[in-house]
Write a protein that holds these residues in place. Sequence first.
Motif, PDB file in Angstrom:
ATOM      1  N   GLY A  83       0.814  -1.082   0.108  1.00 29.68           N
ATOM      2  CA  GLY A  83       0.077  -0.006  -0.126  1.00 29.68           C
ATOM      3  C   GLY A  83       0.584   1.305   0.139  1.00 29.68           C
ATOM      4  O   GLY A  83       0.370   2.500   0.080  1.00 29.68           O
ATOM      5  N   ARG A  84       2.241   1.053  -0.030  1.00 29.22           N
ATOM      6  CA  ARG A  84       2.795   2.404  -0.104  1.00 29.22           C
ATOM      7  C   ARG A  84       3.628   2.600  -1.240  1.00 29.22           C
ATOM      8  O   ARG A  84       3.968   1.869  -2.290  1.00 29.22           O
ATOM      9  CB  ARG A  84       4.005   2.291   1.294  1.00 29.22           C
ATOM     10  N   THR A  85       3.932   3.974  -1.511  1.00 29.23           N
ATOM     11  CA  THR A  85       4.429   4.499  -2.713  1.00 29.23           C
ATOM     12  C   THR A  85       6.039   4.608  -2.321  1.00 29.23           C
ATOM     13  O   THR A  85       6.180   5.397  -1.129  1.00 29.23           O
ATOM     14  CB  THR A  85       4.075   5.843  -3.165  1.00 29.23           C
ATOM     15  N   VAL A  86       6.876   3.918  -2.872  1.00 25.80           N
ATOM     16  CA  VAL A  86       8.408   4.083  -2.428  1.00 25.80           C
ATOM     17  C   VAL A  86       9.149   5.244  -3.447  1.00 25.80           C
ATOM     18  O   VAL A  86       8.795   4.806  -4.756  1.00 25.80           O
ATOM     19  CB  VAL A  86       8.972   2.791  -2.173  1.00 25.80           C
ATOM     20  N   ASP A 139      17.903   3.019   1.014  1.00 21.09           N
ATOM     21  CA  ASP A 139      17.753   2.206   1.936  1.00 21.09           C
ATOM     22  C   ASP A 139      16.038   1.912   2.187  1.00 21.09           C
ATOM     23  O   ASP A 139      15.648   0.883   2.511  1.00 21.09           O
ATOM     24  CB  ASP A 139      18.289   3.092   3.061  1.00 21.09           C
ATOM     25  N   ALA A 140      15.341   3.000   2.050  1.00 22.30           N
ATOM     26  CA  ALA A 140      13.939   2.936   2.106  1.00 22.30           C
ATOM     27  C   ALA A 140      13.400   2.087   1.090  1.00 22.30           C
ATOM     28  O   ALA A 140      12.294   1.029   1.403  1.00 22.30           O
ATOM     29  CB  ALA A 140      13.342   4.256   2.034  1.00 22.30           C
ATOM     30  N   PHE A 141      13.645   2.369  -0.208  1.00 24.25           N
ATOM     31  CA  PHE A 141      13.184   1.121  -1.337  1.00 24.25           C
ATOM     32  C   PHE A 141      13.567  -0.213  -0.759  1.00 24.25           C
ATOM     33  O   PHE A 141      12.706  -1.033  -1.117  1.00 24.25           O
ATOM     34  CB  PHE A 141      13.935   1.727  -2.678  1.00 24.25           C
ATOM     35  N   GLU A 142      14.860  -0.302  -0.323  1.00 19.11           N
ATOM     36  CA  GLU A 142      15.438  -1.657  -0.247  1.00 19.11           C
ATOM     37  C   GLU A 142      14.598  -2.406   0.976  1.00 19.11           C
ATOM     38  O   GLU A 142      14.130  -3.384   1.032  1.00 19.11           O
ATOM     39  CB  GLU A 142      16.694  -1.938  -0.134  1.00 19.11           C
TER      40      GLU A 142
END
Length: 272
Positions: A45-48, A54-57
């Motif tokens: 449910g999150r847009t990355v 780091d946040a994407f991984e």
Amino acid sequence: MNSIRKQFNEEGYVLLRNFLDKEIISEIYTDARKIFAQQIKKVTGRTVDIDDRDAFEAAMFEFFEKDFVSFVNTGKTVQHTFSLHRLGVDPLIANLLKEVGLSNPIIGARPAMQFNSRYLSKDGSKHWKLDPHQDWRTGQGSLDSAVIWFPMVDAGADIGALQIIPGSHKAGLKESSTSGYQGGITADLKEDAFVQTTFETGDLLIFSAFLIHQSGNNITKNIRWSVQLRYNNLDEPTFIDRGYPMAYIYKPETELVTPNFPTAEQLETVFK
Ligand SMILES: O=C(O)CCC(=O)C(=O)O
């Protein structure tokens, strides 16, 4: 004989610094992350932000935990991008293959991409890294078959760049527990025979499919994104004699992946 071919023949590999255009690598890497981001949105449910590494991984790890089947399928899908396949047939690559001796190169297997991290493995299994192996066993193509390996992020020992045994391509095909990628050479290999390769983005390793190599140990929290391209030489006499064997088998699922799908109404929506 040119110096690249000489080193390829003698050592079984050549590491070429700053060989690839960083823009081309960036396009392949971006395409892959965008595809993952689409499924990450669906599953979490999150847009990355794909550029916030780091946040994407972290979102990749969450996706992996929450929907393993979609993760595996998405992992396969990112290997089908135009950008990756375009590189696989780029004249730069064709010329390099010719330089190392593949006079008439042909694709040995679909271009592949790996995203190695211990956080992308089930129950502490070692599936995220490959044991010592020779790619020739999986491809079984020409004797001068070559593999191209490069990371899409800077990669040294910490993030588990490839480890190779120089000169091992001349020692023949080793016994292995498998012809696939899980498992590997059964003979005892000395750990200190392996050389750790290190890369900056743009560097590329080309090696004989007989060269013994293994994944490095990624001890970081980041994913080691890399690409593998595999080629045979149509002119190699034993490859011709053996009738151009194709040991990679691509086959369709025998059952519908999504039962009772699609409905006629869904198709009407598509083709209205
Ligand atoms: O990237 C890796 O860690 C291993 C890749 C490899 O050995 C291969 O694709 O043959």
